[in-house]
Design a protein around this motif. Structure first.
Motif, short mmCIF file in Angstrom:
data_model
loop_
_atom_site.label_atom_id
_atom_site.label_comp_id
_atom_site.label_asym_id
_atom_site.label_seq_id
_atom_site.Cartn_x
_atom_site.Cartn_y
_atom_site.Cartn_z
N ASP A 20 9.47 11.19 -11.93
CA ASP A 20 8.99 12.02 -13.02
C ASP A 20 8.41 11.17 -14.14
O ASP A 20 7.40 11.52 -14.74
N LEU A 21 9.05 10.04 -14.42
CA LEU A 21 8.57 9.17 -15.49
C LEU A 21 7.16 8.69 -15.20
O LEU A 21 6.34 8.56 -16.10
N LEU A 22 6.87 8.43 -13.95
CA LEU A 22 5.57 7.90 -13.57
C LEU A 22 4.57 8.99 -13.18
O LEU A 22 3.47 8.69 -12.75
N SER A 23 4.97 10.26 -13.34
CA SER A 23 4.10 11.34 -12.88
C SER A 23 2.81 11.42 -13.67
O SER A 23 1.81 11.95 -13.19
N GLY A 24 2.81 10.88 -14.89
CA GLY A 24 1.59 10.90 -15.69
C GLY A 24 0.62 9.82 -15.30
O GLY A 24 -0.51 9.76 -15.78
N GLN A 25 1.02 8.91 -14.41
CA GLN A 25 0.14 7.84 -13.98
C GLN A 25 -0.78 8.35 -12.87
O GLN A 25 -0.66 9.46 -12.37
N SER A 26 -1.71 7.49 -12.46
CA SER A 26 -2.59 7.84 -11.36
C SER A 26 -1.78 8.01 -10.09
O SER A 26 -0.66 7.54 -9.98
N ALA A 27 -2.33 8.70 -9.13
CA ALA A 27 -1.64 8.95 -7.87
C ALA A 27 -1.12 7.65 -7.29
O ALA A 27 -1.78 6.62 -7.32
N ARG A 28 0.05 7.71 -6.73
CA ARG A 28 0.68 6.51 -6.22
C ARG A 28 -0.06 5.93 -5.03
O ARG A 28 -0.57 6.67 -4.18
N ILE A 29 -0.07 4.62 -4.96
CA ILE A 29 -0.66 3.91 -3.84
C ILE A 29 0.43 3.04 -3.23
O ILE A 29 1.12 2.32 -3.94
N ASN A 30 0.61 3.14 -1.92
CA ASN A 30 1.61 2.32 -1.27
C ASN A 30 1.24 0.85 -1.41
O ASN A 30 0.09 0.50 -1.62
N ARG A 31 2.22 -0.02 -1.27
CA ARG A 31 1.95 -1.44 -1.39
C ARG A 31 0.98 -1.89 -0.31
O ARG A 31 0.98 -1.37 0.81
N VAL A 32 0.16 -2.86 -0.67
CA VAL A 32 -0.89 -3.34 0.24
C VAL A 32 -0.62 -4.81 0.56
O VAL A 32 -0.46 -5.62 -0.35
N PRO A 33 -0.54 -5.17 1.83
CA PRO A 33 -0.25 -6.56 2.19
C PRO A 33 -1.42 -7.49 1.90
O PRO A 33 -2.59 -7.07 1.85
N ALA A 34 -1.11 -8.77 1.66
CA ALA A 34 -2.15 -9.78 1.46
C ALA A 34 -3.06 -9.84 2.67
O ALA A 34 -2.62 -9.67 3.81
N GLY A 35 -4.37 -10.03 2.41
CA GLY A 35 -5.35 -10.07 3.49
C GLY A 35 -6.06 -8.76 3.71
O GLY A 35 -7.12 -8.72 4.34
N ASP A 36 -5.48 -7.66 3.15
CA ASP A 36 -6.12 -6.35 3.25
C ASP A 36 -7.04 -6.13 2.05
O ASP A 36 -6.85 -6.72 0.99
#
Length: 248
Positions: free
Chosen positions: A184-200
């Motif tokens: 809820d605290l982060l609900s005002g932020q942009s839509a969540r993005i899952n973590r992205v591995p190095a090289g992607d």
């Protein structure tokens, strides 16, 4: 040690009065309790068993509870908490049990109340740092805002570094609750993005950070390839979307 205990008790009485009048700096009196605990380790408590069995066990139990409360208060008042200590790394034995709430108070970020490291804190409360891989802290009005504690080393059980940051006040929404306070605290932020591995490739232009390296926050353009930090004690490098998208 008894005179020390009496002096500390008097300080606690006075600090309680000061706290009731809004002086949050009085929380630091908890250091007296922690110091007394360390000091009494040099003396035997066997005489308590002779005086009133099982007096030694009762003394040890009360002292343990006092030490636990003092440790939590000192860490809060001094902004000493490291990442994960109050989440997945929470230790019930040393910190005490946590109640299981069906609903949590609803919180939000107050972007109108911010402070940077070294500046006087405008309002007492819990603040979220813009620094990557760090933890929220309790800051006291009038005191200089601390640096952010960065990362956590499981071997030393301490943060791996500290760095200047911008703090944003977290405030409670009156009368409202949620099932997941962090989401809820982060609900005002942009839509969540899952973590992205190095090289992607970067899926969205903006500020990103990696817990694999201190002070890694930087801006990427869509399609940029995320770099790898070889040899990091975190293991594999991955990148996270930063909550703070401000340019400094």
């Amino acid at each position: 040690m008894l005179p020390n205990f009496r002096d500390t008790l008097q300080d606690l009485y006075e600090s309680y009065i000061a706290l009731s009048h809004g002086d949050m700096s009085s929380l630091n009196t908890a250091h007296r309790v922690a110091n007394d605990f360390r000091g009494q380790l040099e003396f035997s408590s066997d005489w308590l068993e002779e005086l009133d069995p099982p007096g030694g066990d009762i003394y040890a139990e009360f002292l343990s509870v006092a030490k636990r409360y003092a440790g939590n208060i000192c860490a809060t008042a001094g902004a000493y908490w490291s990442k994960t200590e109050l989440t997945e790394g929470y230790d019930i034995l040393s910190r005490g049990p946590l109640p299981a709430f069906a609903h949590w108070p609803k919180y939000r970020l107050n972007h109108a109340t911010t402070v940077s490291t070294g500046e006087p804190v405008p309002q007492t409360g819990i603040y979220l740092p813009s620094a990557a891989d760090s933890a929220a802290q309790f800051l006291i009005a009038g005191q200089a805002a601390d640096k952010a504690n960065i990362g956590y080393d499981e071997r030393t059980m301490q943060n791996v570094g500290r760095e200047p940051t911008k703090w944003t006040l977290i405030e409670r929404v009156p009368g409202e609750t949620v099932t997941d306070g962090l989401l809820d605290l982060l609900s005002g932020q942009s839509a969540r993005i899952n973590r992205v591995p190095a090289g992607d490739p970067c899926p969205r232009s903006g500020w990103w950070y990696s817990p694999a390296q201190v002070s890694s926050r930087r801006r990427f353009k869509h399609g940029d390839i995320f770099p790898d930090f070889e040899g990091s004690h975190y293991g594999a490098t991955f990148w996270l979307w930063s909550q703070d998208q401000a340019d400094y």
